[in-house]
Scaffold this motif. Structure first.
Motif, short mmCIF file in Angstrom:
data_model
loop_
_atom_site.label_atom_id
_atom_site.label_comp_id
_atom_site.label_asym_id
_atom_site.label_seq_id
_atom_site.Cartn_x
_atom_site.Cartn_y
_atom_site.Cartn_z
N TRP A 44 -61.63 -3.43 97.06
CA TRP A 44 -62.29 -2.28 97.67
C TRP A 44 -61.32 -1.11 97.65
CZ3 TRP A 44 -67.30 -2.97 98.81
CH2 TRP A 44 -67.75 -4.28 99.02
N HIS A 45 -61.83 0.09 97.44
CA HIS A 45 -60.93 1.24 97.39
C HIS A 45 -61.54 2.48 98.03
CE1 HIS A 45 -63.12 3.30 94.12
NE2 HIS A 45 -63.35 2.08 93.66
N SER A 46 -60.67 3.35 98.45
CA SER A 46 -61.05 4.67 98.94
C SER A 46 -61.71 5.44 97.80
CB SER A 46 -59.79 5.41 99.41
OG SER A 46 -59.99 6.80 99.44
N LEU A 48 -61.14 8.48 97.06
CA LEU A 48 -60.26 9.52 96.54
C LEU A 48 -59.63 9.08 95.22
CD1 LEU A 48 -58.62 10.78 99.84
CD2 LEU A 48 -60.53 11.76 98.58
N PRO A 49 -59.39 10.04 94.30
CA PRO A 49 -58.94 9.70 92.94
C PRO A 49 -57.69 8.83 92.86
CG PRO A 49 -59.59 12.00 93.03
CD PRO A 49 -59.63 11.48 94.44
N ARG A 50 -56.70 9.07 93.70
CA ARG A 50 -55.46 8.29 93.61
C ARG A 50 -55.70 6.82 93.93
NH1 ARG A 50 -55.35 12.06 97.71
NH2 ARG A 50 -54.93 11.34 99.82
N ALA A 51 -56.57 6.54 94.91
CA ALA A 51 -56.89 5.15 95.24
C ALA A 51 -57.84 4.54 94.22
CB ALA A 51 -57.49 5.08 96.64
N THR A 52 -58.77 5.34 93.73
CA THR A 52 -59.71 4.86 92.72
C THR A 52 -58.97 4.42 91.45
OG1 THR A 52 -61.48 6.28 93.56
CG2 THR A 52 -61.70 5.50 91.30
N ARG A 53 -58.04 5.24 91.00
CA ARG A 53 -57.28 4.90 89.78
C ARG A 53 -56.40 3.67 90.01
NH1 ARG A 53 -56.99 3.22 85.25
NH2 ARG A 53 -55.16 3.68 84.02
N CYS A 54 -55.77 3.61 91.16
CA CYS A 54 -54.94 2.43 91.48
C CYS A 54 -55.82 1.17 91.45
CB CYS A 54 -54.29 2.62 92.85
SG CYS A 54 -53.17 1.31 93.35
N ALA A 55 -57.02 1.24 92.02
CA ALA A 55 -57.94 0.10 92.05
C ALA A 55 -58.38 -0.29 90.63
CB ALA A 55 -59.15 0.42 92.91
N GLN A 56 -58.58 0.70 89.77
CA GLN A 56 -58.95 0.40 88.38
C GLN A 56 -57.83 -0.39 87.70
OE1 GLN A 56 -59.63 4.41 87.06
NE2 GLN A 56 -61.82 4.32 87.48
N ILE A 57 -56.60 0.03 87.92
CA ILE A 57 -55.46 -0.68 87.32
C ILE A 57 -55.37 -2.10 87.87
CG2 ILE A 57 -52.94 -0.72 87.18
CD1 ILE A 57 -53.11 2.43 87.17
N VAL A 58 -55.52 -2.25 89.17
CA VAL A 58 -55.49 -3.58 89.78
C VAL A 58 -56.62 -4.43 89.19
CG1 VAL A 58 -55.84 -4.86 91.94
CG2 VAL A 58 -54.29 -2.89 91.89
N GLY A 59 -57.80 -3.86 89.09
CA GLY A 59 -58.94 -4.59 88.55
C GLY A 59 -58.73 -5.08 87.13
N GLU A 60 -57.99 -4.32 86.32
CA GLU A 60 -57.70 -4.74 84.95
C GLU A 60 -56.88 -6.03 84.91
OE1 GLU A 60 -55.76 -1.29 83.32
OE2 GLU A 60 -57.62 -0.11 83.37
N HIS A 61 -56.15 -6.31 85.97
CA HIS A 61 -55.33 -7.53 86.05
C HIS A 61 -56.06 -8.68 86.73
CE1 HIS A 61 -52.22 -4.60 85.09
NE2 HIS A 61 -51.44 -5.62 84.77
N VAL A 67 -64.70 -4.44 91.54
CA VAL A 67 -63.93 -3.32 92.09
C VAL A 67 -64.95 -2.31 92.60
CG1 VAL A 67 -62.27 -1.49 91.58
CG2 VAL A 67 -62.03 -3.72 90.47
N ARG A 68 -64.92 -2.07 93.92
CA ARG A 68 -65.96 -1.24 94.54
C ARG A 68 -65.36 -0.21 95.49
NH1 ARG A 68 -68.40 -6.60 95.72
NH2 ARG A 68 -69.82 -7.04 94.01
N LYS A 69 -66.08 0.88 95.62
CA LYS A 69 -65.70 1.94 96.56
C LYS A 69 -66.17 1.57 97.96
CE LYS A 69 -68.05 5.68 96.11
NZ LYS A 69 -68.60 6.95 95.64
#
Length: 187
Positions: A44-46, A48-61, A67-69
């Protein structure tokens, strides 16, 4: 007894426009590698762009993990004390009653949604901001609301909280940056 395992992470280092920097991207990759060994059910992520991008990277692993907002993870001031400590006077200068009430509503929604036991065993990653991390830690420790102040959290630092029926929350880990080399540990 089912346990809700929350792995709470502050996003990676961001620039003045709220985008992850190269350092923030690397931090996110390293925390993702650390999480890859866990049985994660959801990220789950905030919004905001900085958290969204971090979550995308985590999701790739974490192949196959959703991966949801979650609006409750937005960056916000969860509590404005009635008597502001002198060291924090500048921070709260200009906060009005409407802003304080809005922050309190988001803080309540955050606790209602995530800081409780689940119906079944779950492992959830929350990628958010320093203030919501502090608010969740304060809540887990049953500390007075003003204690969120001064709970600092590094970029991609890992905090782990467990919730079980009938028991107080268990804070297992706070602000752990063991996955980061010294030059990437940013407050």
């Amino acid at each position: 007894m089912a346990t809700r395992h929350l792995y709470v992470i502050r996003h990676g280092t961001a620039d003045a426009f709220g985008q992850l920097t190269d350092i923030g991207q690397r931090q996110s990759e390293l925390v993702a590698a650390r999480l890859a060994a866990l049985p994660v059910d959801a990220v789950w992520h905030s919004p905001l762009p900085r958290a969204t991008r971090c979550a995308q990277i985590v999701g790739e692993h974490l192949p196959g993990v959703a991966v949801r907002k979650a609006a409750e993870l937005i960056d916000h001031v969860p509590y404005v004390p009635t008597e502001i400590p002198p060291a924090w006077a500048g921070f709260f200068d200009g906060y009005d009653a409407a802003e304080a009430a809005a922050g309190a509503r988001v803080a309540d929604a955050l606790i209602d949604r995530f800081a409780r036991p689940a119906e079944s065993e779950t492992h959830e990653v929350l990628i958010t901001h320093a203030y919501p991390v502090a608010w969740l830690v304060r809540h887990a420790l049953d500390a007075p609301p003003v204690r969120w102040l001064g709970l600092n959290c590094g970029n991609t630092a890992l905090t782990v909280i467990e919730y079980r029926d009938g028991l107080a929350p268990t804070l297992l880990l706070y602000n752990d940056m063991g996955h980061l080399p010294a030059d990437l540990r940013k407050p």
